[in-house]
Design a protein around this motif. Structure first.
Motif, PDB file in Angstrom:
ATOM      1  N   ALA A 481      46.767  29.334  44.353  1.00  0.00           N
ATOM      2  CA  ALA A 481      45.490  28.897  44.697  1.00  0.00           C
ATOM      3  C   ALA A 481      44.339  30.159  44.404  1.00  0.00           C
ATOM      4  O   ALA A 481      43.238  30.064  44.157  1.00  0.00           O
ATOM      5  CB  ALA A 481      45.270  28.761  46.372  1.00  0.00           C
ATOM      6  N   VAL A 482      45.055  31.420  44.699  1.00  0.00           N
ATOM      7  CA  VAL A 482      44.001  32.621  44.256  1.00  0.00           C
ATOM      8  C   VAL A 482      43.844  32.576  42.650  1.00  0.00           C
ATOM      9  O   VAL A 482      42.905  32.816  42.302  1.00  0.00           O
ATOM     10  CB  VAL A 482      44.787  34.000  44.679  1.00  0.00           C
ATOM     11  N   ASP A 484      44.001  30.027  40.477  1.00  0.00           N
ATOM     12  CA  ASP A 484      43.284  29.012  39.861  1.00  0.00           C
ATOM     13  C   ASP A 484      41.828  29.324  40.234  1.00  0.00           C
ATOM     14  O   ASP A 484      40.938  28.812  39.591  1.00  0.00           O
ATOM     15  CB  ASP A 484      43.566  27.673  40.623  1.00  0.00           C
ATOM     16  N   THR A 485      41.583  29.737  41.500  1.00  0.00           N
ATOM     17  CA  THR A 485      40.159  29.877  41.986  1.00  0.00           C
ATOM     18  C   THR A 485      39.518  31.267  41.181  1.00  0.00           C
ATOM     19  O   THR A 485      38.432  31.080  40.965  1.00  0.00           O
ATOM     20  CB  THR A 485      40.232  30.226  43.721  1.00  0.00           C
ATOM     21  N   GLU A 488      38.238  29.643  37.954  1.00  0.00           N
ATOM     22  CA  GLU A 488      37.365  28.693  38.425  1.00  0.00           C
ATOM     23  C   GLU A 488      36.021  29.657  38.434  1.00  0.00           C
ATOM     24  O   GLU A 488      34.970  29.240  38.171  1.00  0.00           O
ATOM     25  CB  GLU A 488      37.737  27.758  39.183  1.00  0.00           C
ATOM     26  N   THR A 489      36.216  30.631  39.281  1.00  0.00           N
ATOM     27  CA  THR A 489      34.814  31.187  39.659  1.00  0.00           C
ATOM     28  C   THR A 489      34.411  32.211  38.849  1.00  0.00           C
ATOM     29  O   THR A 489      33.057  32.213  38.507  1.00  0.00           O
ATOM     30  CB  THR A 489      35.402  32.334  40.923  1.00  0.00           C
ATOM     31  N   GLY A 530      45.991  26.805  52.072  1.00  0.00           N
ATOM     32  CA  GLY A 530      45.517  26.973  50.748  1.00  0.00           C
ATOM     33  C   GLY A 530      44.026  27.222  50.742  1.00  0.00           C
ATOM     34  O   GLY A 530      43.255  27.964  49.811  1.00  0.00           O
ATOM     35  N   ALA A 531      43.394  26.358  51.528  1.00  0.00           N
ATOM     36  CA  ALA A 531      41.696  26.429  51.799  1.00  0.00           C
ATOM     37  C   ALA A 531      41.402  27.608  52.052  1.00  0.00           C
ATOM     38  O   ALA A 531      40.196  28.166  51.464  1.00  0.00           O
ATOM     39  CB  ALA A 531      41.414  25.081  52.657  1.00  0.00           C
ATOM     40  N   ARG A 534      41.291  29.775  48.785  1.00  0.00           N
ATOM     41  CA  ARG A 534      40.257  29.136  47.769  1.00  0.00           C
ATOM     42  C   ARG A 534      38.980  29.332  48.399  1.00  0.00           C
ATOM     43  O   ARG A 534      37.923  29.794  47.495  1.00  0.00           O
ATOM     44  CB  ARG A 534      40.680  27.717  47.685  1.00  0.00           C
ATOM     45  N   THR A 537      38.621  33.522  47.670  1.00  0.00           N
ATOM     46  CA  THR A 537      38.823  34.458  46.491  1.00  0.00           C
ATOM     47  C   THR A 537      37.241  34.293  45.881  1.00  0.00           C
ATOM     48  O   THR A 537      36.912  35.320  45.432  1.00  0.00           O
ATOM     49  CB  THR A 537      39.668  33.402  45.699  1.00  0.00           C
TER      50      THR A 537
END
Length: 661
Positions: A481-482, A484-485, A488-489, A530-531, A534, A537
């Motif tokens: 999750a970290v 991927d975020t 994306e960020t 996971g939220a 997400r 991060t």
């Protein structure tokens, strides 16, 4: 039966589609030659292609030359559609590069030839339009030799150029031998030894020509006219003799490449794929892209001008595949081929514009339509702004806007307008920055610990995620999750541009284990999810990036400008005003050639002014070269489309209700 997957490539208006029509007519696939002007050609099937007289999407037709089945791929010539050409190159066994006998070598011709040579794709050159007024044999040959490659072999001469009676006259044995012996001997030691010993036969010379062409060391040049048919028979013989047949083990594991995706009448996806090895049958299950899997429900194989339903497609052939709903252009089917042909060499789009529906009620339909168009062209990136309810689309040039506009209207019934086109910049970190937020410590409202460090990385390295913490320190899903975020960020940096060329290292991690109460289920308020990772991060990423600092870089083109030497005094001030930097200047008789770099943002205006400055004789060739720091004027900012982790209070109000005091 041998197979040959042949590409037809050229600059716009050189006559590729007309040549395709003439070839199909000459081999008996069609009874009547279509006309680009009349909009009734075999390969230009899109309405806009017929209206504009240009090729936009690659198309495949098939025909036979004796025992060779040729899959002929007609590709776009306009530089705005270079992504189409790029995908076709990955599936070719050979190519015919078309040059106009009137206009000669153009900027796009040079781009294509450089790429064909880099990929070592065997290439014949066909000089078209010898019947047109202004056609010149010697001038075009000189242009090919000086601007494309000196490794050319003229296969004949032209009688009565510039007239309707123009015809191609192949050289006899002695004439061809005199022209090509020195060139071929450079690449063939056995031929060189035979030459020195005076025992070169014509058969040996011809064999050396075939070998040199198939190894992409030399490029035979044919002349003719797609309109009158002059030289077409000789070109067909050249394709049969000089270009290599497709190779592949039909009994090996399946390996292929998807180079085109379209939608059928019912909206189903249809993938065009070149199979390099193996045999793919209907109802086979197929793996592609990161372990995705699909079942092939139907197959069509190209044969004698059209695609016919078959039970299987074998190595060397091109097939249309149904049933792979998640397939995308560029996907590798089955086993990956480790080949330079799988790599992308053309630059990504460097322009962007906002697409707006004329009717606000069409926003949902526009979103769906653009998503489908992006499926067909992966280099057209979409950017969704949920805050302003807008969609941006990336572009190669202004012509693409017209194509997208017409396609949306004709195929989806959505009328749109575009805002101003702007360059697509990037951000790179200036130094090292780090940040950490700890679980259950103010002001962190999330049940997670995340620490990140951002370091600059080499140019064109992208974004790499690393761990400095033990992988077993917490569940793998939280690490994922970290990661991927983070990626994306970094799509939007401090100034709103994509952040690239950096390494992000996770330095701290922590979580609250699963908690539950007696006689009750899982308690989310006491357990990390996971939220949490997400949500936290983006705050840590932007804090680290702020500390590192970021520099905005704008896309730069390398340009080559050829103009009359007496116009140089008028051209140079305009180049300076458009922030172009000439790096070399060369006088060639009455002409002057300048090479240098220019910001992408200034290219359109430079193209607009050039004809007036050079009496219409100036020729500008541009291609993406690199990104350069923005050092003049205001730093360009891009409107954010996320929840803005740069503003902690606003971000937390939008992301979570679990806000600390």
């Amino acid at each position: 039966m041998h197979m040959l997957n042949l590409g037809i490539l050229a600059h716009v208006d050189a006559g590729k589609t007309s040549l395709t029509e003439r070839l199909l007519h000459s081999v008996g696939v069609i009874d009547e030659i279509g006309s680009v002007d009349d909009g009734n050609t075999q390969t230009d099937s899109l309405a806009l292609e017929r209206q504009r007289g240009i090729t936009i999407k690659s198309a495949v037709v098939s025909f036979a030359i004796d025992d060779i089945t040729v899959n002929l791929i007609d590709t776009p010539g306009h530089p705005d559609f270079i992504a189409e050409v790029e995908r076709v190159l990955s599936v070719l066994d050979g190519a015919v590069l078309v040059v106009s006998a009137v206009e000669g070598v153009q900027a796009q011709t040079r781009v294509l030839m450089r790429t064909l040579q880099r990929l070592r794709i065997p290439t014949l050159v066909f000089v078209n339009k010898i019947d047109r007024c202004g056609a010149r044999y010697d001038r075009v040959l000189e242009g090919i030799s000086t601007r494309l490659t000196p490794a050319i072999v003229p296969m004949g001469g032209v009688a009565d150029p510039g007239t309707r009676d123009a015809r191609f006259t192949p050289f006899d044995d002695a004439g061809l031998q005199a022209l090509v012996l020195d060139l071929l001997a450079e690449h063939d030691d056995e031929l060189l030894a035979a030459y020195v010993e005076g025992r070169v036969s014509y058969d040996r010379l011809r064999a050396a020509l075939v070998r040199g062409t198939r190894e992409a060391l030399v490029h035979p040049v044919f002349f003719g006219s797609a309109m009158t048919g002059a030289g077409i028979a000789e070109l067909i013989c050249g394709v049969e003799e000089l270009l290599p047949s497709a190779e592949g083990d039909a009994d090996g594991p399946v390996s292929g490449t998807v180079f085109k995706v379209e939608r059928g009448p019912a909206g189903e996806k249809i993938a065009y794929a070149r199979l390099f090895a193996g045999t793919l049958r209907t109802r086979d299950r197929l793996t592609f892209r990161d372990g995705e899997e699909g079942k092939v429900t139907a197959i069509s194989v190209f044969d004698q001008g059209s695609a016919a339903r078959e039970e299987a497609v074998v190595a060397g052939r091109i097939g249309k595949l149904w049933g792979l709903n998640d397939i995308r252009i560029g996907d590798i089917l089955g086993v990956s081929r480790k080949s330079t042909a799988d790599e992308h060499y053309f630059s990504p789009p460097t322009l962007e514009t906002v697409v707006v529906p004329r009717r606000s009620a069409d926003k949902g339909a526009l979103h769906l339509a653009l998503t489908q168009l992006a499926e067909q062209d992966p280099l057209i990136n979409l950017r969704h702004d949920e805050v302003r309810k807008e969609i941006s689309v990336s572009l190669y040039g202004e012509v693409q806007k017209e194509v997208i506009q017409a396609t949306l209207a004709d195929e989806f019934g959505v009328a749109v307008v575009f805002r101003e086109t702007t360059p697509l910049c990037i951000e790179r970190p200036l130094g090292t920055g780090a940040a950490v937020e700890f679980n259950k410590k103010d002001p962190n409202p999330f049940l997670a610990t995340v620490g990140l460090r951002i370091d600059p990385a080499p140019v064109d390295s992208g974004v790499e995620f690393r761990l400095e913490v033990e992988l077993g320190a917490m569940p793998y899903a939280f690490f994922k999750a970290v990661e991927d975020t983070v990626k994306e960020t970094l799509g939007q940096g401090i100034h709103g541009w994509q952040v690239t060329d950096c390494t992000v290292t996770m330095t701290h991690s922590g979580y609250s284990p699963r908690q539950s109460h007696a006689h009750q289920g899982f308690d989310k308020s006491m357990s990390s999810t996971g939220a949490d990772f997400r949500g936290l991060t983006p705050l840590v990423v932007m804090s680290a990036l702020r500390e590192a600092g970021s520099q905005v870089y704008e896309p730069m083109h390398r340009f080559r400008l050829e103009a009359p030497a007496d116009t140089l005094a008028a051209v140079l001030p305009v180049l300076a005003h458009q922030r172009a930097v000439p790096q070399t200047t060369e006088i060639r008789g009455a002409s002057c050639v300048l090479e240098g770099v220019v910001p992408v943002a200034e290219v359109h205006e430079l193209e607009r002014q050039l004809p007036g400055l050079t009496r219409g004789e100036g020729e500008l060739e541009c291609a993406f070269d690199h990104y350069a720091p923005v050092v003049r004027g205001e730093i360009p900012d891009r409107p954010r489309t996320d929840l803005n982790p740069l503003d902690r209070k606003e971000y937390l109000l939008n992301v979570t209700r679990r806000v600390g005091s």
